[in-house]
Design a protein around this motif. Structure first.
Motif, mmCIF file in Angstrom:
data_model
loop_
_atom_site.group_PDB
_atom_site.id
_atom_site.type_symbol
_atom_site.label_atom_id
_atom_site.label_comp_id
_atom_site.label_asym_id
_atom_site.label_seq_id
_atom_site.Cartn_x
_atom_site.Cartn_y
_atom_site.Cartn_z
ATOM 1 N N TRP A 1 0.830 -1.207 0.000
ATOM 2 C CA TRP A 1 0.000 0.000 0.000
ATOM 3 C C TRP A 1 0.868 1.261 0.000
ATOM 4 C CZ3 TRP A 1 -5.325 0.086 2.819
ATOM 5 C CH2 TRP A 1 -6.150 -0.887 2.265
ATOM 6 N N VAL A 2 1.908 1.281 0.809
ATOM 7 C CA VAL A 2 2.792 2.455 0.841
ATOM 8 C C VAL A 2 3.469 2.640 -0.512
ATOM 9 C CG1 VAL A 2 4.871 3.433 1.889
ATOM 10 C CG2 VAL A 2 3.098 2.428 3.343
ATOM 11 N N LYS A 3 3.845 1.551 -1.166
ATOM 12 C CA LYS A 3 4.465 1.654 -2.493
ATOM 13 C C LYS A 3 3.496 2.229 -3.511
ATOM 14 C CE LYS A 3 6.950 -0.953 -6.071
ATOM 15 N NZ LYS A 3 6.885 0.178 -6.935
ATOM 16 N N VAL A 4 2.243 1.781 -3.494
ATOM 17 C CA VAL A 4 1.243 2.337 -4.414
ATOM 18 C C VAL A 4 1.110 3.840 -4.181
ATOM 19 C CG1 VAL A 4 -1.228 2.399 -4.967
ATOM 20 C CG2 VAL A 4 -0.054 0.193 -4.770
ATOM 21 N N CYS B 1 0.016 7.654 6.602
ATOM 22 C CA CYS B 1 0.983 8.102 7.618
ATOM 23 C C CYS B 1 2.327 7.417 7.441
ATOM 24 C CB CYS B 1 0.435 7.849 9.017
ATOM 25 S SG CYS B 1 -0.950 8.908 9.459
ATOM 26 N N GLN B 2 2.288 6.125 7.128
ATOM 27 C CA GLN B 2 3.542 5.404 6.912
ATOM 28 C C GLN B 2 4.277 5.959 5.697
ATOM 29 O OE1 GLN B 2 1.919 1.443 6.855
ATOM 30 N NE2 GLN B 2 2.145 1.205 9.062
ATOM 31 N N TYR B 3 3.532 6.424 4.696
ATOM 32 C CA TYR B 3 4.173 7.072 3.549
ATOM 33 C C TYR B 3 4.689 8.462 3.927
ATOM 34 C CZ TYR B 3 4.718 10.092 -0.378
ATOM 35 O OH TYR B 3 5.234 11.030 -1.224
ATOM 36 N N ILE B 4 3.858 9.256 4.575
ATOM 37 C CA ILE B 4 4.220 10.649 4.891
ATOM 38 C C ILE B 4 5.503 10.724 5.709
ATOM 39 C CG2 ILE B 4 3.518 12.688 6.198
ATOM 40 C CD1 ILE B 4 0.664 12.145 5.331
ATOM 41 N N GLN B 5 5.717 9.767 6.601
ATOM 42 C CA GLN B 5 6.922 9.817 7.437
ATOM 43 C C GLN B 5 8.199 9.683 6.616
ATOM 44 O OE1 GLN B 5 6.621 6.625 10.291
ATOM 45 N NE2 GLN B 5 6.949 5.035 8.747
ATOM 46 N N THR B 6 8.096 9.246 5.360
ATOM 47 C CA THR B 6 9.275 9.086 4.507
ATOM 48 C C THR B 6 9.540 10.301 3.631
ATOM 49 O OG1 THR B 6 8.084 8.113 2.622
ATOM 50 C CG2 THR B 6 8.806 6.606 4.372
ATOM 51 N N ARG B 7 8.613 11.243 3.603
ATOM 52 C CA ARG B 7 8.766 12.408 2.726
ATOM 53 C C ARG B 7 9.870 13.333 3.213
ATOM 54 N NH1 ARG B 7 5.089 13.822 -1.200
ATOM 55 N NH2 ARG B 7 5.747 15.962 -0.951
ATOM 56 N N THR B 8 10.427 14.082 2.274
ATOM 57 C CA THR B 8 11.423 15.084 2.642
ATOM 58 C C THR B 8 10.830 16.486 2.625
ATOM 59 O OG1 THR B 8 12.152 15.191 0.342
ATOM 60 C CG2 THR B 8 13.346 13.690 1.818
ATOM 61 N N SER B 9 9.586 16.616 2.146
ATOM 62 C CA SER B 9 8.903 17.912 2.168
ATOM 63 C C SER B 9 7.453 17.697 2.595
ATOM 64 C CB SER B 9 8.958 18.571 0.793
ATOM 65 O OG SER B 9 8.275 17.781 -0.157
#
Length: 187
Positions: free
Chosen positions: A48-51, A77-85
Motif C-alpha cells: 500500500w505504501v508503495k502504491v 501516515c507510513q508514507y508521509i513519514q518518509t517524505r522530505t517535504s
C-alpha cells in the motif's frame, strides 16, 4: 490542489462517497487520483505504501491532499513519514492504528500487519500541515476510543459524526457534505 482519495480493506475507489467527492472536487477545479489499492490479494503495508509513493512521486507537496478511509489513513501516515517535504493536509475518515476488536476474517489477517508498524508520529506531523479526523459513535469496526487515539497521535482536529457507522454505503454514506465543507475551508 491535487487530491489522492484512498479506500480501505476489501474496498474499491468506486464505492461509498468516493465517486461523489471526486465529482465535487473536480467541479471546483481540483485534480483527483482515486487508485485501487491491492486488497485482499497483496494487501500489505509495504504494497500500500508503495502504491501511494508511486502515485505521488512527482506531485508537489504543498498542494497535495490525502483523503483516506478506514485502513488507508495509517498507510498514508507510513508514507508521509518518509517524505522530505511537507504536504498540505490529510482528511482521515474512520482511521485507526490500534488493533481492532473485529474477529471476523479476513479483517484481522489483512489489517493487523499495519498495526505492528505504527508510524513515527513526530515525522508524520512534521510532514503534513493539517490533519482532520472524522469518527462515528456507532462504527461497527472502529470503536470511538480507537478513532480518537489515532487523531490524538496526529494532534488532529477531531470531528465526531453521530450515527455515521463506518461512513460507507451500508451506513448511508454515498455522499459526505460535511467532509467536503471541511476540505473547502482548508483549500
Amino acid at each position: 490542489m491535487k487530491f489522492v482519495i484512498l479506500h480501505g480493506t476489501l474496498g474499491s475507489p468506486n464505492e461509498n462517497w468516493f465517486p461523489w467527492l471526486v465529482g465535487e472536487l473536480e467541479k471546483l477545479g481540483h485534480t483527483t487520483i482515486r487508485p485501487q489499492l491491492p486488497t485482499p490479494e497483496g494487501q500489505t503495508p509495504q504494497n500500500w505504501v508503495k502504491v501511494i509513493a508511486d502515485l505521488v512521486e512527482n506531485l508537489a507537496g504543498t498542494d497535495l491532499i490525502f483523503v483516506a478511509h478506514s485502513r488507508s489513513p495509517l498507510a498514508v501516515c507510513q508514507y508521509i513519514q518518509t517524505r522530505t517535504s511537507p504536504i498540505c493536509a490529510c482528511f482521515f475518515v474512520a482511521g485507526f492504528v490500534r488493533h481492532l476488536p473485529v474477529t471476523e476474517e479476513p479483517f484481522p489477517t489483512l489489517n493487523d500487519p499495519f498495526d505492528d508498524l505504527g508510524a513515527d508520529w513526530d515525522k508524520v506531523k512534521k510532514n503534513c500541515q493539517k490533519f482532520v479526523c472524522f469518527a462515528s459513535d456507532n462504527d461497527p469496526y472502529v470503536p470511538l476510543d480507537i478513532a480518537r487515539d489515532f487523531a490524538d497521535r496526529l494532534s488532529a482536529e477531531f470531528i465526531l459524526v453521530p450515527n455515521a457507522g463506518h461512513f460507507n454505503a451500508e451506513s448511508g454514506y454515498t455522499q459526505f457534505p460535511q467532509l467536503l465543507d471541511k476540505i473547502k475551508a482548508t483549500t
